[in-house]
Design an enzyme around this catalytic site. Structure first.
Site, mmCIF file in Angstrom:
data_model
loop_
_atom_site.group_PDB
_atom_site.id
_atom_site.type_symbol
_atom_site.label_atom_id
_atom_site.label_comp_id
_atom_site.label_asym_id
_atom_site.label_seq_id
_atom_site.Cartn_x
_atom_site.Cartn_y
_atom_site.Cartn_z
ATOM 1 N N TYR A 55 62.718 85.665 52.902
ATOM 2 C CA TYR A 55 63.068 86.107 51.219
ATOM 3 C C TYR A 55 62.475 84.769 50.687
ATOM 4 O O TYR A 55 62.889 83.755 49.902
ATOM 5 C CB TYR A 55 64.755 86.046 50.758
ATOM 6 C CG TYR A 55 65.096 86.952 51.821
ATOM 7 C CD1 TYR A 55 65.164 88.620 51.956
ATOM 8 C CD2 TYR A 55 66.103 85.859 52.184
ATOM 9 C CE1 TYR A 55 65.697 88.965 52.194
ATOM 10 C CE2 TYR A 55 67.363 86.804 53.080
ATOM 11 C CZ TYR A 55 66.395 88.161 53.194
ATOM 12 O OH TYR A 55 67.572 89.597 53.971
ATOM 13 N N HIS A 56 60.834 83.973 51.420
ATOM 14 C CA HIS A 56 60.359 82.994 50.948
ATOM 15 C C HIS A 56 58.898 83.129 50.615
ATOM 16 O O HIS A 56 58.208 82.685 51.269
ATOM 17 C CB HIS A 56 60.492 82.181 51.941
ATOM 18 C CG HIS A 56 61.345 81.422 52.506
ATOM 19 N ND1 HIS A 56 62.237 81.207 53.496
ATOM 20 C CD2 HIS A 56 63.091 81.817 51.769
ATOM 21 C CE1 HIS A 56 63.233 81.053 53.716
ATOM 22 N NE2 HIS A 56 64.059 81.190 52.452
#
Length: 537
Positions: free
Chosen positions: A472-473
């Site tokens: 999730y980056h």
């Protein structure tokens, strides 16, 4: 409607900007957010992310998918993104991590003046209200509350002990003098003001307390479809409220804060981006800006998963259900218990080679058997340890699926397209297993779920390709810089346009060595300074 500033996207950056710019009563600010207000119980209770993250149903979550990834065996990756005031800070693990100081010096060295470590550290400190107080690295007067975990599980402390048993030093502050080591994460969680144990999303920290300002208009349920232009000057935006198109005029600036997927998508829907791609998708080209949507970088995550007899973790069973119900009341009483947990309680920053100047691997130890973003459930109890390569070489892109603004963006991270990333992930999986085999962790293990002892490199690499996915980056798709492929300049202004900026993780030139929310907060704080300075002339 007319305002001085129109901000598109109420995520971490947009919520902060709306609050900061509206501190000046002479500035009229409008914030447009496609989702809701980000105030509900699933957001406030940290463990609520278990319900939101899978995207089944889509609660505060865009729940995007990637195109099929050859590097992952042809699978589609999953990309959860926050859809509410607070953005992804409403459904992340709340981990407060800044990355390595050299990450920001790399930005400055690449031509992003004013973004070196000495420039951004004061901004980090200013934004933070750390329970430990102020020192050379931390602040105690900011709006973002940073706390120790309320009730870390014993197994998470055992993870840190196990790391020590394989000669990985303890580190109580990943944002202090040294990043390397193993410890428990600090979290963006309320620790004062009667809200102890609640998630401190960026909206809860900055925006919710000031939404009654007369010069601030926050419109939720507003899906922005395009930027309005006069030549190369942004004049406002169009958005859908239900099925009705509305327009908002910006007298000073339009500021895009949609994140690494939605900001480049909106630029392209507005005719700003790679000309050939736009024409092929049926979009009239306003300006051929080839860097829009390019340079996508993300942390690919591989999970070691094991079953355990320990019922003091989050699991599916009678004992676990009883403890969860008990801890719901405990959390409502004093903000402690497993409901206050970020899930990823323990962590480590490691070097795959001792000769390296900085860590190139990150671990997240989770006191639960998290499999496929909690979309694949296992009966009983377990734990998982996640590993990611911090500075991937693979570069992907974001594009359009068509001219319809209701279509999701086309996301292609191109995971493991550079084989150097595959080699590092393999090394990371080996180091993770070494920690999981150390005495303090081995005593918890009943059996491994997917892997086994003695696997050859080729077989383990097959497992990585079959099961790895994002942690999730995503960043970099409107990157700042001074070269021809840069989308924004170091002042975050879109190149070739007036009164148009991008302020979110998409402007990062390169991915930092850690979780990205704290850095996004810093970017927005710094952007607020820039915008106010520009307004003063």
């Amino acid at each position: 409607m007319e305002f001085d500033y129109v901000i598109v996207g109420g995520g971490s950056a947009g919520s902060l900007l709306a609050a900061r710019l509206s501190e000046d009563p002479t500035m009229n600010v409008c914030l447009l957010e496609a989702g809701g207000d980000g105030k509900r119980i699933l957001v406030r209770a940290p463990l609520g992310m278990v319900a939101m993250l899978p995207g089944r149903p889509k609660i505060n979550n865009w729940a995007f998918q990637t195109v099929p990834q050859p590097g992952l065996g042809g699978r589609r990756g999953y990309q959860p993104r926050g859809r509410a005031l607070g953005g992804s800070s409403v459904l992340n693990a709340m981990l407060y991590v800044r990355g390595h100081p050299s990450d920001y010096d790399d930005w400055a060295d690449a031509g992003c003046d004013g973004w070196g470590w000495s420039d951004v550290l004061p901004v980090f400190r200013r934004s933070e209200n750390n329970i430990r107080g102020a020192d050379a690295f931390h602040g105690d007067a900011g709006l973002l509350q940073v706390a120790e975990q309320r009730s870390p599980r014993p197994i998470s402390r055992a993870f840190v002990d196990a790391a020590s048993e394989v000669q990985i030093r303890r580190n109580d502050d990943f944002n202090g003098p040294e990043q390397e080591g193993a410890g428990l994460y600090q979290v963006t969680q309320f620790w004062r003001d009667g809200r102890q144990g609640e998630r401190c999303s960026v909206a809860a920290a900055y925006l919710h307390p000031v939404m009654n300002r007369p010069n601030l208009k926050v419109i939720t349920g507003a899906h922005v479809t395009r930027v309005l232009m006069e030549g190369f000057r942004a004049t406002g935006v169009a958005y859908l409220a239900g099925k009705v198109e509305q327009k908002v005029i910006a007298r000073a600036e339009v500021i895009l804060c949609g994140g690494a997927f939605n900001s480049p998508q909106l630029l392209m829907l507005s005719g700003i981006g790679p000309g050939e791609h736009l024409r092929a998708r049926g979009v009239e080209v306003a300006k051929d800006l080839p860097g829009v949507g390019q340079n996508l970088q993300d942390h690919l995550d591989y999970i070691y998963a094991a079953k355990t007899r320990d019922t003091d973790v989050l699991g599916l069973g009678a004992v676990g259900a009883y403890k969860l119900i008990r801890d719901i009341f405990r959390w409502r009483r004093d903000g402690s218990g497993i409901v206050a947990s970020p899930g990823a309680e323990g962590g480590a920053f490691l070097k795959s080679d001792r000769a390296l100047a900085r860590p190139d691997l990150q671990l997240h130890f989770v006191a639960a058997l998290v499999d496929d973003h909690s979309r694949k459930l296992h009966m009983g109890y377990g734990y998982s340890c996640h590993v990611c390569a911090l500075r991937p070489y693979s570069r992907g892109d974001v594009g359009l699926n068509g001219p319809d603004p209701s279509l999701p963006p086309r996301i292609d991270p191109k995971y493991l397209s550079d084989l150097r990333d595959a080699d590092l992930m393999l090394k990371g999986a080996r180091i993770t297993r070494k920690i999981m085999d150390a005495p303090s962790m081995r005593k918890y293990r009943l059996r491994e779920v997917y892997t086994r002892d003695g696997m050859e490199d080729a077989e383990l690499m097959d497992h990585i390709r079959a099961r790895a996915d994002t942690i999730y980056h995503p960043v970099g798709t409107c990157r700042m810089g001074r070269d021809a492929m840069a989308v924004t300049d170091p002042q975050l202004r879109v190149r070739g346009f007036e009164r148009l900026r991008v302020v979110d993780a998409s402007v990062m030139p390169t991915l930092i060595g850690g979780n990205t929310n704290a850095a996004t907060v810093m970017i927005a704080e710094k952007a607020a300074d820039m915008i106010r300075a520009s307004a003063r002339g």
